[in-house]
Write an enzyme that holds these catalytic residues in place. Structure first.
Site, PDB file in Angstrom:
ATOM      1  N   ASP A  47       0.781  -1.023  -0.043  1.00 38.48           N
ATOM      2  CA  ASP A  47      -0.014  -0.111  -0.002  1.00 38.48           C
ATOM      3  C   ASP A  47       0.795   1.182   0.097  1.00 38.48           C
ATOM      4  O   ASP A  47       1.805   1.293   0.795  1.00 38.48           O
ATOM      5  CB  ASP A  47      -0.824  -0.084   1.172  1.00 38.48           C
ATOM      6  CG  ASP A  47      -1.992   1.066   1.380  1.00 38.48           C
ATOM      7  OD1 ASP A  47      -3.034   0.759   0.366  1.00 38.48           O
ATOM      8  OD2 ASP A  47      -1.650   2.213   1.708  1.00 38.48           O
TER       9      ASP A  47
ATOM     10  N   GLU B 251      -4.784   2.388  -3.899  1.00 39.90           N
ATOM     11  CA  GLU B 251      -3.334   2.639  -3.999  1.00 39.90           C
ATOM     12  C   GLU B 251      -2.847   1.196  -3.353  1.00 39.90           C
ATOM     13  O   GLU B 251      -1.684   1.170  -3.074  1.00 39.90           O
ATOM     14  CB  GLU B 251      -2.954   3.886  -3.081  1.00 39.90           C
ATOM     15  CG  GLU B 251      -3.224   3.596  -1.725  1.00 39.90           C
ATOM     16  CD  GLU B 251      -4.622   4.037  -1.227  1.00 39.90           C
ATOM     17  OE1 GLU B 251      -4.836   4.450  -0.023  1.00 39.90           O
ATOM     18  OE2 GLU B 251      -5.467   4.062  -2.025  1.00 39.90           O
TER      19      GLU B 251
ATOM     20  N   ASP C  52      -2.283   9.689  -9.874  1.00 39.65           N
ATOM     21  CA  ASP C  52      -2.538   8.637 -10.911  1.00 39.65           C
ATOM     22  C   ASP C  52      -0.844   8.085 -11.436  1.00 39.65           C
ATOM     23  O   ASP C  52      -0.636   7.192 -11.544  1.00 39.65           O
ATOM     24  CB  ASP C  52      -3.252   8.989 -12.035  1.00 39.65           C
ATOM     25  CG  ASP C  52      -4.842   8.813 -12.048  1.00 39.65           C
ATOM     26  OD1 ASP C  52      -5.110   8.459 -10.830  1.00 39.65           O
ATOM     27  OD2 ASP C  52      -5.458   9.505 -12.816  1.00 39.65           O
TER      28      ASP C  52
ATOM     29  N   ASN D  93      -2.796  13.119  -3.460  1.00 41.54           N
ATOM     30  CA  ASN D  93      -4.003  13.721  -4.168  1.00 41.54           C
ATOM     31  C   ASN D  93      -4.328  15.049  -3.685  1.00 41.54           C
ATOM     32  O   ASN D  93      -4.673  15.943  -4.527  1.00 41.54           O
ATOM     33  CB  ASN D  93      -5.183  12.677  -4.091  1.00 41.54           C
ATOM     34  CG  ASN D  93      -5.158  11.454  -4.922  1.00 41.54           C
ATOM     35  OD1 ASN D  93      -4.469  11.631  -5.677  1.00 41.54           O
ATOM     36  ND2 ASN D  93      -5.696  10.351  -4.443  1.00 41.54           N
TER      37      ASN D  93
END
Length: 377
Positions: free
Chosen positions: A227, A270, A244, A235
């Site tokens: 992760d 993620e 992204d 973000n």
């Protein structure tokens, strides 16, 4: 109104692009054939027929240029005019036995793949009507330029050969396009479009097969969940485009570190998942640590901004008789322990191996204590 293109729209666009590319190649091939006929008619002492072929070659050259400029409709109209006029004139002037009427048939493959069945049927009906009309006309009128049996047979065989080659090329071309389309559809169905890794559905399908194989052959198998740390912060601070790009960056690093035969997928958001066949706990720990260090050391670059990234991983050895769901629970618990211990480290589920979280050194004792506290499988 959304301007995004669906996969179906993309496939239709690719199909149309393949059609126009094929038509452009046919224009080149047909122009070269006309030049061969030009030389043949000059050798037979028929300059008028040679000039007809010179005109036809010029029309194909113009169609080629128009197709290159994406002026497709004028190009198609020019090619239709050339084939209908040239094949019709040569059939009337040289007779039915010359075989030049076969060139009318080259329309059929292109017409058959028309997007509109109604237009395709109408066009094929038109070609059939012209073909039958030429047959009737040549029965009613005398041959203008009669040829001796030898040259006539050679001309007919040449016509048959050229049409045969064009049909074979068209069939082969579309077969290749179908295979390519099948490959694209397979990729869409099995691959995560953002990361390029296996999607969740495909990963699970392959993972179950690997577990069955490991049971049959009594070989070790390890599941790893990974992760990206503080991904929401990326973000929020840099935007979803950068987020992204971070996912793509991490996926690329993981793929680079992985070995042939390792399965890597994007589990969602993620989070990533790996299944490592023929690998014991020590080997999985070493590989996971290499991946973690690679992500930490190689920052993501996007839009002139450097985004440092770290990753936490949970490792679980899949024991004989253990289900994939059970292995996921253990790997997820190990990942949760690594997250709680400060992130940017690898934690091993204790019932598969002794819990041995790695890096940073300051958090090692805390990770070990929490790893040993995991519930029994």
């Amino acid at each position: 109104m959304s301007l995004a293109r669906s996969p179906a729209d993309s496939e239709r666009g690719m199909s149309r692009g393949a059609f126009w590319l094929m038509l452009r190649r046919i224009a080149v091939f047909a122009g070269c054939v006309d030049m061969v006929y030009l030389l043949a008619f000059f050798a037979l002492g028929m300059p008028v027929m040679a000039l007809v072929n010179l005109l036809s070659a010029s029309m194909y050259a113009a169609a080629y240029v128009l197709l290159g400029k994406r002026r497709n409709l004028p190009a198609v109209a020019l090619m239709w005019t050339e084939v209908l006029g040239h094949a019709g004139a040569c059939t009337v002037l040289l007779g039915w036995d010359s075989g030049t009427h076969y060139f009318l048939l080259v329309f059929l493959p292109a017409v058959a793949v028309s997007r509109s069945p109604r237009h395709a049927i109408a066009a094929m009906g038109f070609v059939l009507a012209v073909y039958l009309g030429l047959d009737a006309l040549t029965q009613a009128v005398p041959v203008v330029y009669p040829l001796a049996p030898g040259p006539l047979m050679a001309l007919r065989w040449l016509s048959i050969t050229v049409v045969f080659v064009m049909f074979a090329y068209t069939a082969r071309y579309y077969t290749q396009r179908v295979h390519e389309a099948e490959g694209r559809l397979y990729d869409l169905a099995t691959t995560d479009t953002l990361s390029g890794l296996w999607n969740r559905r495909q990963f699970l399908q392959m993972a179950h097969a690997e577990i069955d194989r490991a049971r049959r052959h009594h070989t070790p198998l390890v599941l790893v969940l990974a992760d990206i740390d503080h991904f929401k912060r990326v973000n929020d601070q840099h935007g979803h485009d950068t987020g992204d790009r971070v996912i793509q960056h991490v996926a690329g690093l993981m793929r680079h570190q992985a070995r042939t035969g390792d399965l890597i997928g994007r589990w969602g958001g993620e989070e990533f998942v790996m299944l490592l066949p023929m690998t014991d706990g020590d080997g999985a720990l070493e590989l996971s640590e290499r991946m973690r260090a690679s992500v930490e050391q190689i920052a993501c670059q996007h839009g002139g901004v450097t985004v440092p990234v770290t990753m936490s991983l949970g490792v679980c050895e899949v024991l004989p008789g253990q289900s994939l769901d059970h292995a996921f629970k253990n790997a997820d618990a190990a990942l949760y322990t690594a997250k709680n211990a400060g992130r940017n480290q690898v934690c091993v589920a204790p019932l598969a191996l002794p819990a041995r979280p790695t890096a940073p050194q300051a958090a090692r004792s805390t990770v070990e204590a929490q790893a040993h506290a995991l519930p029994a499988a």
